[in-house]
Every structure is written in structure tokens, then in C-alpha cells.
Write an enzyme that holds these catalytic residues in place. Sequence first.
Site, PDB file in Angstrom:
ATOM      1  N   CYS A 108       0.850  -1.195   0.000  1.00 49.24           N
ATOM      2  CA  CYS A 108       0.000   0.000   0.000  1.00 49.24           C
ATOM      3  C   CYS A 108       0.887   1.247   0.000  1.00 49.24           C
ATOM      4  O   CYS A 108       1.739   1.403   0.880  1.00 49.24           O
ATOM      5  CB  CYS A 108      -0.910   0.016   1.229  1.00 49.24           C
ATOM      6  SG  CYS A 108      -1.931   1.496   1.274  1.00 49.24           S
ATOM      7  N   CYS A 129     -11.166  12.105 -43.636  1.00 45.17           N
ATOM      8  CA  CYS A 129     -11.024  13.064 -42.536  1.00 45.17           C
ATOM      9  C   CYS A 129      -9.632  13.689 -42.495  1.00 45.17           C
ATOM     10  O   CYS A 129      -9.440  14.773 -41.958  1.00 45.17           O
ATOM     11  CB  CYS A 129     -11.346  12.398 -41.201  1.00 45.17           C
ATOM     12  SG  CYS A 129     -10.136  11.149 -40.724  1.00 45.17           S
ATOM     13  N   CYS A 177       5.730   2.697 -39.317  1.00 43.49           N
ATOM     14  CA  CYS A 177       5.505   2.774 -37.866  1.00 43.49           C
ATOM     15  C   CYS A 177       4.050   2.479 -37.485  1.00 43.49           C
ATOM     16  O   CYS A 177       3.763   2.111 -36.362  1.00 43.49           O
ATOM     17  CB  CYS A 177       5.914   4.145 -37.334  1.00 43.49           C
ATOM     18  SG  CYS A 177       4.858   5.510 -37.883  1.00 43.49           S
TER      19      CYS A 177
HETATM   20  S1  SF4 Z   1      -7.481   6.723 -44.091  1.00 43.48           S
HETATM   21 FE1  SF4 Z   1      -6.926   8.743 -43.273  1.00 43.48          FE
HETATM   22  S2  SF4 Z   1      -8.339  10.136 -44.284  1.00 43.48           S
HETATM   23 FE2  SF4 Z   1      -9.184   8.109 -44.561  1.00 43.48          FE
HETATM   24  S3  SF4 Z   1     -10.601   7.873 -42.842  1.00 43.48           S
HETATM   25 FE3  SF4 Z   1      -8.645   6.991 -42.197  1.00 43.48          FE
HETATM   26  S4  SF4 Z   1      -7.594   8.676 -41.134  1.00 43.48           S
HETATM   27 FE4  SF4 Z   1      -9.293   9.604 -42.316  1.00 43.48          FE
END
Ligand code: SF4
Lengths: 415, 412
Positions: free
Chosen positions: A139, A349, A383
Site C-alpha cells: 500500500c 477526414c 511505424c
Molecule cells: S485513411 Fe486517413 S483520411 Fe481516410 S478515414 Fe482513415 S484517417 Fe481519415
Amino acid sequence: MISKDLSIDFLGVRFENPFCLSSSPVGNCYDMCAKAYDLGWGGVVFKTIGPAHFLIDEVSPRFDALTKEGTPFIGFKNMEQIAEHSLQENLADLRKLKEHYPDKVLIASIMGSNEKDWTELAGLVEEAGADMIEMNLSCPQMTSHAMGSDVGANPELCRAFCEAVKRGSRLPLMAKMTPNITDMVPVARACLAGGADGIAAINTIKSIVNLDLNRKVGLPIINGKSSISGYSGKAVKPVALRFIQQLRSGEGLSQLPISGIGGIETWEDAAEFILLGASTLQVTTAVMQYGYRIVEDLKNGLMHYMEEQGVDRLEDLVGLANASMVPAESLDRDYIVYPRLDEERCIGCGRCYISCYDGAHQALEWNEETRRPSCNTEKCVGCHLCVLICPVGALSKGDVVMKPGRKGKAEDKSI
Amino acid sequence: MTTAYEEKISPEYTMSTVMEEAQRCLLCHDAPCSKACPAGTDPARFIRSVRFRNFKGAAEIVRENNSLGGVCAHVCPTERYCQAGCSRCGIDRPIDIGGIQRFVTDMERRLQMEILRPGAPNGRHVAVVGAGPAGLEAAASLRRLGYEITVFEKRERPGGYLRYGIPAYRLPDEVVDADVAAIERLGVRFRCGVTVGTDVTMESLKAEYDAVLVATGAGEGKTLPLFDGDSRVETAVAFLARVRGNKGRGESIPDHALVVGGGDVAMDAATTLKKLGVRRVTDVAYEEFCEFLASAQELEGARNAGVTIIDGYIPVAVEGKAVVFRHRHIDAELRLAADKIILAVGQKADAAGLGLAMNGNEAQSRDYRTADEKIFVAGDIAPGDKTVVWAVRKGREAARAIHSSLEERRSR
Ligand code: SF4
Ligand SMILES: Cc1cc2nc3c(=O)[nH]c(=O)nc-3n(C[C@H](O)[C@H](O)[C@H](O)COP(=O)(O)OP(=O)(O)OC[C@H]3O[C@@H](n4cnc5c(N)ncnc54)[C@H](O)[C@@H]3O)c2cc1C
Ligand SMILES: Cc1cc2nc3c(=O)[nH]c(=O)nc-3n(C[C@H](O)[C@H](O)[C@H](O)COP(=O)(O)O)c2cc1C
Ligand code: SF4
Ligand code: SF4
């Protein structure tokens, strides 16, 4: 509903399933433990019982939590010490629990401040009906430096206290480790040398979780002050798993009996501890947050996992992943796995692009017209930051390529 | 190729989006959602399993509590039941319980999980008349208690309104097929294409079986005398059953269709007409919007499909191609010309030849028992809501009533 035998032997005691309450307020008294048994927990490690001369005096409030976005309790901080009930009350509860639940496993957690305490407490809990003893050597917020994680960081003291417990009782004995230490193996060895039969790991990690920015005080605030104290919950799982792996990698410790603790919430967490060598599992924070009922999905999910794996005895899973963990210098560094884009899934995105630029190797190129990334393999080091970032799983493991001049074939690699 | 009619309207969750929704769930004590599910599907419990990443366990909970859990996930008016009391409303909006249930049962289907198991044979045999949701659930519940079960169904396939009523864009065939197949694998025998009362008599069933459960539903659409003999007129249930069968292929497309009615059936008929390509579809409802019968979801679906909806009017006359309506409260008149007229003004029970004493659309019964100790009733012809989930509840409760009655008789 699937029904599979989850029973397992640990230190000579049969558990109907590996799931136990870890020593903490979730197993503070008879009623709590009885409810937990009724809902299906296989065992209980009763809240740590101390010597009658050590007076417990707790602060209020005594908890804090780390959160992130919408997720409550990534990690949990507590400032509690050991049982608040009197020694006599605790022993009476142990006795009643064993009487009413003879087939469930009852483990007494104890903590003394000197050898005499340890020996006496061990005798008392054995006499009260405990099936096993767990020594709380860990503890991190005791008000006495002769108790808790200060002891658990000192192999000689640990050994002496284990011997003291063995003088007081013949019950199977677990020593509960503190993670507030670089290498747990010497402490575990000292405990085994002193007579411990197995290891419980981990107790909480010393922490400061949040500060009140206006008052410039850590949380929780106790009359204008705060303290470093134990951190638990999901956030500590990776640390717990690491310690368990390191214990089992110790010379001669590959079969070390372990009770795994730290951040277990789901059956998947449980399976990870088992695969790394835990035979039984202990839980506190997830129970504090969600209640004893979580055992239903822990057990049912583990049964389905065993079924998928074609395993009928839980012990057949114990330690199966230990051999997969090798020192960093032993890893194969001859190849690169490039990310592959699933154009259908990508929603454009651009998060992968941002992360690759700002946190990796500027290998993703962004098409402003189509709003799609593409990978420049000249720059990509494989990576997989982008793979982890993508919110829809559009990036995954793609082509495997040998680094220039390396021997071996890309298709032979287990990626 | 799927037709526009078959295209599903409800979006599907992925593993990560379903976790986001499950994470919104507050994991309540004494959960209001579970208390509000008529069939006891226990949403709080299966959402908790999802939350703790035990997806297979979630499927077991849904299925063991509700043999038609897949169907219910698609068609339950959740805003009236489980979602109505959801504690999350105290923060923002209820948990999408139906959506989570769809995710769970879709996964169960993909993994071909086998969850239901028959009970040890008890040597007794029960006949079920009607393979709608009530008959199906009763059959499954009784099999799990060890009964031999034969289901008599007058149509060519089991399902009742699930297969011959609710449109495919809301309830895809594969969902009905999967739930029915699981009940079949439990060992329930189906005798389709057999009309009880015509092809087999109730007397012979009574002689041959230990008990008979009548779950024949309300399969016939009501009409209005005003439209008698009008060749443009069809009942909504007849229209929907036909389109469900032909998937919209080969339907003649009128220029302007008129739907009369304001319930879910009317919304389904009107939406289906739009999906078939009818340019102008007008629905005229007796109820005003403040008292509307159709679920919010169905109303929205119809509006999104482009249906014009006029509330509060009653049809009073037919003048040539035009139908004349008067407002119920205001001095207002409406004339609408139409090439096709669909009546969705309610359904009635067709219990002819079954020897049941009827009270309107419901059979005279108490706790599913009738005056004849061997005959039981369930589904739309028994008291309670006329929805699928209630049919499931009534089916299961009727199964229990049969079980306890047979136990009583044996101990006599
Ligand atoms: S591949 Fe890239 S742009 Fe397409 S949904 Fe995934 S993070 Fe977003
Ligand atoms: C268009 C439409 C849309 C609906 N949408 C929804 C919805 O979204 N959600 C919801 O919860 N509810 C909905 N409902 C209501 C729901 O379908 C019914 O409440 C439910 O199907 C009733 O179940 P049941 O088993 O009593 O009867 P039914 O489903 O009507 O099944 C009765 C079965 O008995 C058979 N049968 C009848 N007479 C005999 C006989 N003499 N011999 C042999 N077999 C016989 C019939 O062929 C039929 O298969 C809808 C209904 C309609 C018509
Ligand atoms: C509020 C609280 C009190 C605790 N008290 C004790 C205790 O008395 N004895 C003990 O050995 N461990 C105690 N612990 C540590 C837990 O048993 C456990 O080792 C740790 O919390 C990690 O597991 P978890 O992530 O499941 O909570 C306590 C933990 C918490 C959160
Ligand atoms: S959790 Fe219970 S004991 Fe703790 S402060 Fe709240 S009411 Fe008091
Ligand atoms: S009532 Fe709503 S928030 Fe509470 S358990 Fe049910 S779904 Fe979750």
C-alpha cells in the site's frame, strides 16, 4: 447460454472461477462479500486487516479520477489505507463468510508493522477460516513507514515478514507486490525464499492525478493539501502486465504462480493476464465503478473465448503468451510493413495525414481533390501511427518489404 | 439486384460506433429500459455486455429472452417502450437500443451462433395455429420446456405479418429467415399451407394434441362502405403482402395514389408506394398530428420518402375520380382525385371456423385460457398492444399458461 468449467487450482486451493475481489473497500464486510459471492465471484480477498494497535484514520474525500473526452475513470486515485473496521469485526466477518460460503475461496489480506504482528495476524485469520493469506507489502499511502510499499521495496524485510507469517500459519501464502519499484524480481524471490507460495501483482502506483488550477493544490483537497497516493484502474493494466511478464521471465520463475491485478474490466483484460501467467484475477476499480455485476460478462466472455480457442481447462491458457515476449534486441528488424488504404472505408477526414506529418515521417500525401491519403514508400518507415489513428479502420497492414541487403523472405514473416 | 423497395433504411453500426453508443448508456440501477420492454428482452443487460465487450454474451441475452430478438430489433416502436423511460434523456437523448440490438443480432447471424436449446422431452404435444410472432414465440418457449410442437400455418411460409405485412425495407427477409430458422432448428415442426377450420378442424386438433394455441392474428384489412365496389380500392395489408412477395417487381404504377389512415400500416403503404416510384402519394389521416397513431419514426420515414400527409379528415363521399373529405373539427372540405386508393383503416381478426367466442377483434379469454380448457389464445387476438413485441410477450405467457394448465390437469 454457454456453460463451461472455469475452475482452476491455485496454490492448492480450487477456485470455481478465477475472478476475485481484490483487497479494498469492495470486500470490506460480510454483506459486501456475500453479495459478490452470490453474483458469481469465485473468491474474495478481504480488505487488508492490520494489527489492533495500528489506528486507522482516513481523510475525506479520498478519491480522484483521470478522465479523457467522454470516458470516465481512465485511472483512479485513492488515499485509503487498510480496513477501517476493528480487528474483531473483521475476524467475525471472515468466520461468518466461511461458514455461509464454504465452497467459495476466502483470502485474508494482512499487514503488520513488525514480525510479531505478522505472525499473530496470520494465526488469527487462519483460525477464522481463511483459505489463503495475502500479505499486503504494497500500500503506497500508509501513515507508517514500517508498513506498505516502503516494506515492499525492501527484499530483506519482505523475506523476514514472509517467514514471520509462515510461523503463524500453514495456509498457502501470496505476497502482494508494489509496482513502485524498477525490478520486482528480487522482491518476489525474497518472498519465495521466506516461504511465500505465489505472488499477487500489482498494488497501486504512486501518483498525482489532477490539480485544482485555481487553488494550486493536488486533488483530492484535504484542508488545502493533498498527497501522492495509489493509482489504479484501466490505465494501470499495461504496467501490471509488464510486471507479470518480467516476473515469469526471471530465472527459474517461468511457472511462478501469480494472481493478476490491475485494471481488469473486461474478459479480454482477464484473458491477457491469464496468457501472461496469472491463474487467478483480482479486481477493485472496475467494481467500484460498475458494481459486482461485471463478473457476469467476465465469466461469460471468458467461456466464449475458451470455446473459440478449443480449450476446456482454463489452466491450459495460463502463460501461453510469455514466450512471445523477448528482449528488444532479439526482435527481427529486417522488414517494413507498409500501411494499406481501403478506399471504400476511408471517409476523408485527413487525421492520418496530420499524424504522419506531425508525429511520424511525412510519408502520407494528401490529395486535396479526392480527400484521400496515399503512402510514399520512399519515406514511410512502417511505424503504423496512421493505422492507430484512423477512426474507421481504413488503414491496415499492407505490403511487407525486406530492408535493402537483408536476408530472408518477406512472405515468411509473421506480421 | 435489390430493388429500391428492399433498400434498408436503418443505418448499421460498426464495432467502434456501437461501442460509442453503448458508452452513452449509464448502466442504470433497476434500469427503466428493461422494465419497459414488454417481452423482457432486458436491454440494460445486453447493452452492458456490449459495453464490456462481451458481444456473444449480449446475443445470448437477447435470444434467450426473446426468440424473435432479431425481428424486434428492426421493428419495435422503441420510443414507446424501452427508450421511453431511458435515464439518458435526463442528459440528452435516449440510447439507440434498437440499433444496438440490431448490431448484436446481426453479429449472431453472421457467426451462426446456436443459442436456443430444446428442453428434455416431456412426452406432451401442443398444436399452434398461426405462425406469426405470437405463435412462433409460443412454439419456441414450449420446445424449451420439452414439448413436441406442430405449427399450422395457412400461408406458404411462417412469419405472419413479419413476412406478409411489414415492408422489406424495414424488415429484411434474411432477418425473418434467421429468427424462424433458429426456431425450426429447435425442433418445431411447421405445416404450412394448411388452414385450420377448413383443411383441418379444431375438433381433430383437440383430439390429437394435449392443447391447442390459436394465434391467428388480425389478418384482414377493414374496408369502408363508401368505397364498396370501387375497382381502384385495395386494403393496405393485401397491397403490402403482395409487394413483399414480388419485391415491387411488376406492380402497376398509378399517377396519384391516395392512402386513407394514420397508423403505421398507412405509413408503410404510403412509403412503399413512393419506393415503387409513384409520383404523388397523399395520405389522409383521421387523427390530427397531436394525436397521431403512427410512430414518430414511421411518420418521419413517410415524409422523407416524399409522401404528402394531411391530418384530421374523414372521407365522406366518392364523386367520380375524386374522394371528398371533411375535416373533423373545422369547417373544411378536401377533394382529391386518385387512380389508386389504399385503405389502412384497421385490421380485423379472421377467426371463422375456429369456434372461438369473439369480442370484436379479440377472443374471449382470461390469462390466455378460453372456456375450453384445451384451447388457448395469443397474439393480436388476445388483450394487450397489437405489436410484434407484445405478440412475443403474449406468446411466451400463453406458453406458460399451457404448461401450468397441463401440469394441473396431470396432477388432477
Ligand atoms: S485513411 Fe486517413 S483520411 Fe481516410 S478515414 Fe482513415 S484517417 Fe481519415
Ligand atoms: C403493415 C403492418 C406493419 C406493422 N408494423 C409493425 C411494426 O413496425 N412494429 C410492430 O411491433 N408491429 C407492427 N405491426 C403489427 C404486428 O405485425 C402484429 O401485431 C403482429 O404480427 C401480431 O402477431 P400475431 O402472431 O398475433 O399475428 P400475425 O402476425 O397476423 O400472424 C398470424 C398468422 O396466423 C395465420 N393464420 C390465420 N388464420 C389461420 C388459420 N385459420 N389457420 C392457419 N393459420 C392461420 C396467418 O396466415 C398468419 O401467418 C404491423 C402490422 C402491419 C399489418
Ligand atoms: C480504494 C482502494 C483501496 C484499496 N485498498 C487496498 C487494501 O486495503 N489492500 C490491498 O492489498 N490493496 C488495496 N488496494 C489495491 C487494489 O487491491 C488493487 O491492487 C489495485 O487497485 C489495482 O487493481 P484495480 O485496477 O482492479 O483497482 C486498494 C485500491 C483502491 C482503489
Ligand atoms: S459514495 Fe456513499 S459513502 Fe461515499 S460519499 Fe457518497 S454517499 Fe457517502
Ligand atoms: S435506461 Fe437508458 S441509460 Fe439506463 S440502462 Fe437503459 S439504455 Fe442505459
